[in-house]
Design an enzyme around this catalytic site. Structure first.
Site, short mmCIF file in Angstrom:
data_model
loop_
_atom_site.label_atom_id
_atom_site.label_comp_id
_atom_site.label_asym_id
_atom_site.label_seq_id
_atom_site.Cartn_x
_atom_site.Cartn_y
_atom_site.Cartn_z
N LYS A 56 0.83 -1.21 0.00
CA LYS A 56 0.00 0.00 0.00
C LYS A 56 0.86 1.26 0.00
CE LYS A 56 -2.14 -1.13 3.79
NZ LYS A 56 -1.53 -2.45 3.97
N THR A 57 1.81 1.28 0.92
CA THR A 57 2.64 2.48 1.02
C THR A 57 3.48 2.64 -0.24
OG1 THR A 57 2.69 2.23 3.41
CG2 THR A 57 4.38 3.63 2.44
N ASP A 243 -2.07 7.83 3.88
CA ASP A 243 -1.61 6.48 4.27
C ASP A 243 -2.21 6.15 5.64
OD1 ASP A 243 -0.31 4.06 4.17
OD2 ASP A 243 1.72 4.86 4.40
N GLU A 244 -2.34 4.88 5.96
CA GLU A 244 -2.86 4.43 7.26
C GLU A 244 -4.22 5.08 7.56
OE1 GLU A 244 -1.17 2.17 8.92
OE2 GLU A 244 0.94 2.40 8.40
N GLN A 274 -5.62 -3.20 10.84
CA GLN A 274 -4.49 -2.57 11.53
C GLN A 274 -4.90 -1.29 12.24
OE1 GLN A 274 -0.48 -2.74 9.61
NE2 GLN A 274 -1.64 -3.42 7.85
N ARG A 649 5.04 -7.47 10.92
CA ARG A 649 6.24 -6.65 10.70
C ARG A 649 7.40 -7.54 10.25
NH1 ARG A 649 4.05 -3.00 9.15
NH2 ARG A 649 2.28 -4.36 9.41
P1 ATP Z 1 1.64 -2.11 5.96
O1 ATP Z 1 0.22 -2.57 5.95
O2 ATP Z 1 2.44 -2.85 6.96
O3 ATP Z 1 1.76 -0.63 6.02
P2 ATP Z 1 2.03 -1.95 3.12
O4 ATP Z 1 0.83 -2.54 2.51
O5 ATP Z 1 2.11 -0.47 3.17
O6 ATP Z 1 2.26 -2.58 4.55
P3 ATP Z 1 4.61 -1.81 1.90
O7 ATP Z 1 5.36 -1.41 3.11
O8 ATP Z 1 4.34 -0.80 0.87
O9 ATP Z 1 3.27 -2.55 2.35
O10 ATP Z 1 5.32 -3.04 1.20
C1 ATP Z 1 5.77 -4.18 1.92
C2 ATP Z 1 7.05 -4.72 1.31
O11 ATP Z 1 6.78 -5.33 0.07
C3 ATP Z 1 8.06 -3.64 1.04
O12 ATP Z 1 9.34 -4.14 1.30
C4 ATP Z 1 7.87 -3.35 -0.43
O13 ATP Z 1 9.02 -2.81 -1.02
C5 ATP Z 1 7.56 -4.74 -0.98
N1 ATP Z 1 6.74 -4.70 -2.19
C6 ATP Z 1 5.56 -4.10 -2.34
N2 ATP Z 1 5.09 -4.26 -3.59
C7 ATP Z 1 6.00 -5.02 -4.24
C8 ATP Z 1 6.09 -5.55 -5.58
N3 ATP Z 1 5.14 -5.34 -6.49
N4 ATP Z 1 7.18 -6.28 -5.88
C9 ATP Z 1 8.15 -6.50 -4.97
N5 ATP Z 1 8.12 -6.03 -3.73
C10 ATP Z 1 7.05 -5.30 -3.35
MG MG Z 2 2.25 0.85 4.78
#
Ligand code: ATP
Ligand code: MG
Length: 798
Positions: A56-57, A243-244, A274, A649
């Protein structure tokens, strides 16, 4: 940029089409299909609703890059809300690694509060304030409320100011000005709540001040009542990203809705599982309602998790399934299988910290796990900040570099330093620095002027500040409330100091000539140093100072103070403890090398680490008793989401642990393993029994006695633990475990002698300086230690 006109002058100025075409498009290269859709679908509201680690981020950052790349907006026309200032900083850095134009800065990327301060400074007059308004801290806020209660003849014992502050906070989180509080809440605070809230707001304006909640409340009100101002910003912020989103409160939500009201180019990303800030007014309903609030909203769901191994993901998913109130999502990963989630039980919290320290050492050395881990790849996530103390002590002792994220280290915390200053003064009344720190903490009406009087008097008479203060009091040099409070303080210090000793023993020995140089002898003190510490904190008014404080941090500070008192049990007296702290602080390494991160689960939101330790999974600690008492099932569900945040995490290794006993006020308290442990799926969990310890069977004899004394065997926690033995590993303390340091055993050492230290292990004496001995320890390197903490090799208690 200070005014809107200035900002408007730049409208429409964007990169030329040619310049844009020259930029490579690789900011989208690494996205999967739904992520790509979310990053490039513009015009209209968009919600990315997805589980942890699905990107997402990352998608949000790519979307910002795409906006800049396509020239849809300039960097200063993007409003991007993050949850912490740290997250904002990280995002800025990441956007800047893409070849996009951020020359005007991502000035509107930050937390709700940071952005609102900026806006409110520009439009303060619309809120009846001057641009240089002050932001009150909670101390000031409480003082103000106290005054109001006093003016209204309200008994603040029955109706404490911090309770009122809580109500006001709650109204502000819901964007309710006094005139908007619903009639159903008229009875709040003995029917006077709303009226007092109104008076408080008037008083704040008179003082040209705002509290934290006002930052959003004022901006929402301004936008609601000044259409022209709102329209300017609706035009200016062409794209809004959040975000969040699951952790926004009503006021934040309204503010976003107002700003996005015209173009509706708002993109929110979040995960209902979350949502962990309900206790601060966050409304998970905001995310569930998005499609209703923004008709025609496009919703993207991401299901592939890129962060964690299948075992970790399965464990997290199984735990969160226990919540009834959730949308429910399935996550998958094509990551390699990896290790199962590890679960281990310990005898007590100290043992848990010791074991984790050893694990980290082994992981770093490559003897544990699939590969060697760097220290900055490892994090310890705790439920309550007082849990950090055991780890910090242990890591300082074995020389393992660590950092505390989102707060100072334990012994550097304000309340710990204050308490230690009291203890120092009790032990050595001549400690002027300690006196300066606490003379007006808690507030005693001894401001700068009074303190100068004390300083000058002390200097004139060539005595310590405490003695100077006594002269000041005896001669009535400080009048009124301050003078009275000062007398109480120095009387208290004298009384507490006397309590460090027993009654004086008359020496009936002709060989001692009483010329004033013979050492005085005292009997055993009547109160233990642990009780004394508590007496000092209570009688000085320091405990009450935090009890009366209503900030979200105050309960944590009180817990830290309790933990500090607990810790004293490891020492013979206050002096020994103070020496320990100054020594461990002295042994601390500086430098920017890799460090293990220690932080609360709340602070870990959005972050990721290859290896994560989750200690303290015990009912009452996690899930937190307070949260369950205050919010019932809702509280429990929030705790479970916190468990989900914690597990997710971890990328490669996730280790959950619990202790059968924790010491609270020097007393053993036994606890049951967290109910969340029951929710971990068996197939994905490996139960560990630490090697070399008394795992599996009955505890060693000495331990049994102690356990029996503490009545541990009769506790449900112990019975449940036993029933589970074999199912869950359970470490027992070493037989030699003897943390009480004998401060009376003074030993003399010679250079080169092999010695043993309770905490640092074996070493050789390389220097002697008074009662301090410099030792080259085999594992911990060269350190200076107090000689009585050392044993000669022959006395080693093994
Ligand atoms: P959270 O809910 O914990 O905030 P999130 O959904 O924001 O998580 P991110 O932190 O953006 O997730 O991504 C999680 C991990 O996966 C990061 O290390 C990111 O670089 C990797 N990632 C995300 N998308 C891809 C992708 N398409 N290919 C490879 N790696 C990815
Ligand atoms: Mg995130």
């Amino acid at each position: 940029m200070s005014s809107f006109d200035e900002m408007d002058a730049f409208e429409g100025a964007s990169l030329s089409a040619r310049a844009m075409a020259a930029l490579p498009k690789d900011h989208l290269k690494w996205l999967n299909e739904p992520q790509l859709e979310a990053a490039t679908k513009f015009d209209g509201p968009l919600l990315v609703l997805a589980g942890a680690g699905t990107g997402k981020t990352r998608t949000l950052i790519s979307r910002i890059a795409e906006i800049l790349h396509t020239g849809r907006a300039r960097s200063d026309q993007i409003l991007a809300v993050t949850f912490t200032n740290r997250a904002a900083k990280e995002m800025k850095e990441r956007v800047q690694t893409y070849p996009v134009n951020v020359s005007r800065g991502l000035q509107w990327m930050g937390t709700f509060h940071a952005i609102c301060v900026k806006l409110l400074r520009r439009h303060s007059e619309l809120a009846g304030l001057k641009p240089n308004f002050t932001i009150l801290d909670t101390d000031d806020q409480l003082r103000l409320l106290k005054q109001l209660l006093h003016l209204s003849n309200i008994d603040e014992k029955r109706w404490p100011p911090r309770m009122l502050a809580g109500h006001i906070d709650d109204w502000k989180n819901r964007a309710l000005t006094p005139d908007k509080v619903p009639a159903a809440e008229t009875s709040t605070f003995n029917n006077k709540g709303i009226e007092l809230y109104a008076q408080y707001q008037i008083r704040l304006r008179e003082l040209n001040a705002v509290d934290f909640g006002d930052l959003l409340l004022h901006m929402v009100t301004i936008f609601q009542t000044h259409q022209d101002v709102l329209e300017q910003y609706q035009r200016w912020f062409r794209y809004i990203l959040v975000d969040e989103y699951q952790d926004t409160n009503v006021a934040q939500y309204l503010w976003l809705r107002l700003l996005a009201g015209a173009h509706k180019n708002i993109c929110c990303v979040g995960d209902d599982d979350q949502s962990i800030y309900g206790w601060r007014g966050a409304e998970v309903g905001n995310i569930l309602r998005f499609e209703k609030d923004f008709p025609g909203a496009y919703v993207v769901r991401l299901e592939q998790n890129y962060r964690s191994t299948p075992h970790i993901l399965a464990a997290a998913s199984n735990v969160i399934r226990g919540n009834e109130n959730r949308l429910g999502k399935e996550l998958w990963t094509d990551a390699q299988e990896g290790e199962k989630v590890r679960l281990i039980g310990h005898w007590d919290g100290e043992e848990e910290a010791r074991w984790i320290g050893e694990e980290i050492d082994a992981m770093q050395g490559g003897t544990r796990g699939a590969r060697p881990f760097n220290l900055d790849e490892i994090a310890i996530l705790v439920r309550a900040s007082h849990q950090m103390r055991a780890f910090e002590d242990r890591f300082l002792t074995i020389g393992l570099p660590y950092k505390v994220i989102g707060g100072p280290r334990f012994y550097e915390r304000m309340e710990i330093r204050d308490a230690m200053a009291y203890f120092r003064l009790v032990v050595s009344p001549g400690d002027d620095l300690a006196f300066e720190r606490i003379v007006n903490t808690p507030k005693r009406g001894l401001g700068d002027k009074a303190q100068q009087t004390i300083q000058m008097t002390a200097r004139e008479h060539g005595v310590s500040l405490v003695d100077g203060a006594r002269i000041v009091v005896d001669n009535g040099l400080i009048k009124g409330k301050g003078g009275k409070a000062l007398r109480e303080l120095i009387d208290g210090l004298a009384r507490w100091n006397a309590m460090t000793r027993g009654p004086r023993i008359e020496v009936d020995d002709d060989s001692v000539i009483d010329d004033g140089t013979a050492p005085m002898r005292f009997g055993e003190p009547e109160v233990s140093h642990i009780e004394l510490a508590q007496i000092v904190l209570d009688e000085s008014g320091y405990t009450a100072h935090w009890q009366n404080e209503k900030t979200p941090e105050a309960p944590g500070r009180l817990e830290n103070l309790k933990e500090l008192v607990n810790q004293l049990d490891n020492f013979e007296n206050l002096q020994g403890f103070l020496e320990h702290v100054s020594l461990v602080m002295d042994n601390e390494q500086e430098g920017d090398g890799a460090k293990v991160s220690i932080m609360t689960l709340h602070a870990a939101k959005g972050l990721e680490f290859p290896a994560v330790f989750l200690p303290g999974w015990e009912d009452g600690l996690f899930p937190s008793q307070r949260s369950m008492d205050e919010s019932g099932l809702k509280g429990l569900e929030e705790e479970r989401r916190l468990a989900y945040v914690g597990i997710t995490r971890a990328e490669e290794v996730c280790t959950i642990s619990f202790a059968a006993n924790r010491r609270v006020f020097g007393q053993w308290q036994n606890s049951m393993p967290s109910r969340f442990i029951d929710e971990l799926p068996e197939d994905h969990v490996e139960v560990l029994t630490p090697p070399g310890l008394y795992g599996g069977g009955q505890p060693a004899a000495g331990i049994e006695n102690r356990a029996a004394e503490a009545n541990v065997y009769n506790s449900p926690g112990w019975k449940r633990m036993q029933a589970r033995q074999g199912q869950y590993g359970m470490s027992q303390p070493r037989e030699s475990r003897n943390t009480v340091i004998d401060a009376t055993a003074v030993a003399s050492f010679t250079l080169g002698e092999r010695v043993f230290h309770q905490k640092f292990g074996y070493g050789a004496v390389v220097g002697i300086e008074g009662d301090k001995v410099e030792v080259d320890f085999e594992k911990a390197g060269t350190k200076k230690v107090v000689s009585r903490f050392l044993s000669a090799k022959d006395d080693i208690p093994f």
